[in-house]
Motif scaffolding. Sequence first.
Motif, PDB file in Angstrom:
ATOM      1  N   ALA A 111       0.869  -1.182   0.000  1.00 33.36           N
ATOM      2  CA  ALA A 111       0.000   0.000   0.000  1.00 33.36           C
ATOM      3  C   ALA A 111       0.902   1.226   0.000  1.00 33.36           C
ATOM      4  CB  ALA A 111      -0.877  -0.008   1.253  1.00 33.36           C
ATOM      5  N   SER A 112       0.339   2.357  -0.410  1.00 34.49           N
ATOM      6  CA  SER A 112       1.184   3.550  -0.483  1.00 34.49           C
ATOM      7  C   SER A 112       1.381   4.158   0.909  1.00 34.49           C
ATOM      8  CB  SER A 112       0.570   4.565  -1.432  1.00 34.49           C
ATOM      9  OG  SER A 112      -0.758   4.794  -1.056  1.00 34.49           O
ATOM     10  N   THR A 113       0.490   3.853   1.845  1.00 35.50           N
ATOM     11  CA  THR A 113       0.630   4.425   3.187  1.00 35.50           C
ATOM     12  C   THR A 113       0.806   3.310   4.201  1.00 35.50           C
ATOM     13  OG1 THR A 113      -1.763   4.335   3.377  1.00 35.50           O
ATOM     14  CG2 THR A 113      -0.805   6.460   2.775  1.00 35.50           C
ATOM     15  N   ARG A 114       1.278   3.679   5.378  1.00 31.87           N
ATOM     16  CA  ARG A 114       1.445   2.735   6.475  1.00 31.87           C
ATOM     17  C   ARG A 114       0.065   2.175   6.847  1.00 31.87           C
ATOM     18  NH1 ARG A 114       5.895   2.596   9.997  1.00 31.87           N
ATOM     19  NH2 ARG A 114       7.086   3.427   8.279  1.00 31.87           N
ATOM     20  N   ASP A 115      -0.073   0.863   6.836  1.00 31.69           N
ATOM     21  CA  ASP A 115      -1.389   0.246   6.988  1.00 31.69           C
ATOM     22  C   ASP A 115      -1.523  -0.341   8.393  1.00 31.69           C
ATOM     23  OD1 ASP A 115      -3.589  -1.384   6.910  1.00 31.69           O
ATOM     24  OD2 ASP A 115      -3.126  -2.249   4.944  1.00 31.69           O
ATOM     25  N   SER A 116      -2.565   0.080   9.110  1.00 36.04           N
ATOM     26  CA  SER A 116      -2.708  -0.322  10.514  1.00 36.04           C
ATOM     27  C   SER A 116      -3.002  -1.812  10.667  1.00 36.04           C
ATOM     28  CB  SER A 116      -3.820   0.488  11.178  1.00 36.04           C
ATOM     29  OG  SER A 116      -5.048   0.190  10.554  1.00 36.04           O
ATOM     30  N   SER A 117      -3.255  -2.502   9.562  1.00 34.85           N
ATOM     31  CA  SER A 117      -3.564  -3.938   9.729  1.00 34.85           C
ATOM     32  C   SER A 117      -2.302  -4.788   9.831  1.00 34.85           C
ATOM     33  CB  SER A 117      -4.455  -4.435   8.582  1.00 34.85           C
ATOM     34  OG  SER A 117      -3.820  -4.200   7.368  1.00 34.85           O
ATOM     35  N   ASN A 118      -1.119  -4.173   9.594  1.00 35.86           N
ATOM     36  CA  ASN A 118       0.131  -4.944   9.638  1.00 35.86           C
ATOM     37  C   ASN A 118       1.014  -4.446  10.776  1.00 35.86           C
ATOM     38  OD1 ASN A 118      -0.604  -6.221   7.132  1.00 35.86           O
ATOM     39  ND2 ASN A 118      -0.130  -4.247   6.183  1.00 35.86           N
ATOM     40  N   LEU A 119       1.467  -5.375  11.601  1.00 35.84           N
ATOM     41  CA  LEU A 119       2.173  -4.981  12.815  1.00 35.84           C
ATOM     42  C   LEU A 119       3.362  -5.898  13.066  1.00 35.84           C
ATOM     43  CD1 LEU A 119       1.918  -3.163  15.409  1.00 35.84           C
ATOM     44  CD2 LEU A 119       0.521  -4.991  16.398  1.00 35.84           C
ATOM     45  N   LEU A 120       4.500  -5.284  13.395  1.00 34.79           N
ATOM     46  CA  LEU A 120       5.654  -6.046  13.888  1.00 34.79           C
ATOM     47  C   LEU A 120       5.871  -5.679  15.347  1.00 34.79           C
ATOM     48  CD1 LEU A 120       8.243  -7.840  13.484  1.00 34.79           C
ATOM     49  CD2 LEU A 120       9.465  -5.707  13.035  1.00 34.79           C
ATOM     50  N   LEU A 121       5.873  -6.702  16.217  1.00 35.28           N
ATOM     51  CA  LEU A 121       6.198  -6.493  17.628  1.00 35.28           C
ATOM     52  C   LEU A 121       7.636  -6.950  17.848  1.00 35.28           C
ATOM     53  CD1 LEU A 121       2.976  -8.088  19.222  1.00 35.28           C
ATOM     54  CD2 LEU A 121       3.430  -5.659  18.777  1.00 35.28           C
ATOM     55  N   VAL A 122       8.459  -6.059  18.370  1.00 38.20           N
ATOM     56  CA  VAL A 122       9.861  -6.414  18.653  1.00 38.20           C
ATOM     57  C   VAL A 122       9.985  -6.469  20.173  1.00 38.20           C
ATOM     58  CG1 VAL A 122      12.270  -5.719  18.364  1.00 38.20           C
ATOM     59  CG2 VAL A 122      10.603  -5.188  16.578  1.00 38.20           C
TER      60      VAL A 122
END
Length: 257
Positions: A189-200
């Motif tokens: 997507a062209s913008t940061r999408d809230s449905s994708n998340l990385l937890l570090v």
Amino acid sequence: MPTDLEARFAGWLREARRVMAFCGAGISAESGLPTFRGGGGLWEGHQVEDVATPAAFRRDPQMVWRFYAMRQEALGQVEPNPAHFALARLEQGCDDFLLVTQNVDNLHERAGSRKMVKIHGSLMETRCVRCEQVETLAAPVSRADIDQGDLPHCQCGGLLRPNVVWFGEYLNPEHLDRIYAFFDRIPRASTRDSSNLLLVIGTSGAVSGGYGITSLAREAGARVVEINPEPSYLSHEADMVLPVPAGELFSRVYEPG
Ligand code: OAD
């Protein structure tokens, strides 16, 4: 009570449909297992080059086995904490999930995690240096046997080693493929999408810069959240940093219901 930032994080967790968790020793700290770096860490009491390299195993397999048998025994004294349980539950609720852990302990699987790559291997597995056969141990290797020079052997007669990744060794390419495949499944997507998340969670990022996972997540348009009471080598890549112990955080924002 969660803080405002923690409440925002809880909202991000609810919105996320695809989640990767990238974990290190810090997630198991509240269970009672030591981390590697810093005061009281495993690398304070042991030299990496004595116990965690192929050369060390060739030179003194007895010493290396003593170190790993001690760590295997420690697993019997500890239990998963709310952070391990939260990840297992998150796996159930997401469309796509992958836990990438550097931890060789078994607390993730004991909490119920299944979609998981253990990129540094497993304390409770052995691998034959001759035939490469991997076996799961039902119990820790006996330290008394090791002290008597009775080291574990394969049916083929070869010496067994812990099935962990040592310094100077490569990661399993199949594990890397699973990580890359996860990011490939994220629609661009062209913008940061809230449905994708990385937890570090609970990693210093000191080994190989966390394998570039935070950069891959950012390129794929995922939000990056770090959970670590101390700044890490990966903090600058995070969209949100929660500077608190992971178990405490998840017991505040994500109680199993
Ligand atoms: P480290 O010991 O390098 O880092 C542990 C991190 O956990 C630190 O950044 C701590 O601040 C953080 N931490 C401590 N308690 C925490 C808590 N309750 N909640 C959240 N974070 C907490 O361990 P790793 O990053 O896992 O490799 O180290 C990576 C690799 O280096 C290990 O897998 C091991 C080691 O050498 C091999 O043995 C090949």
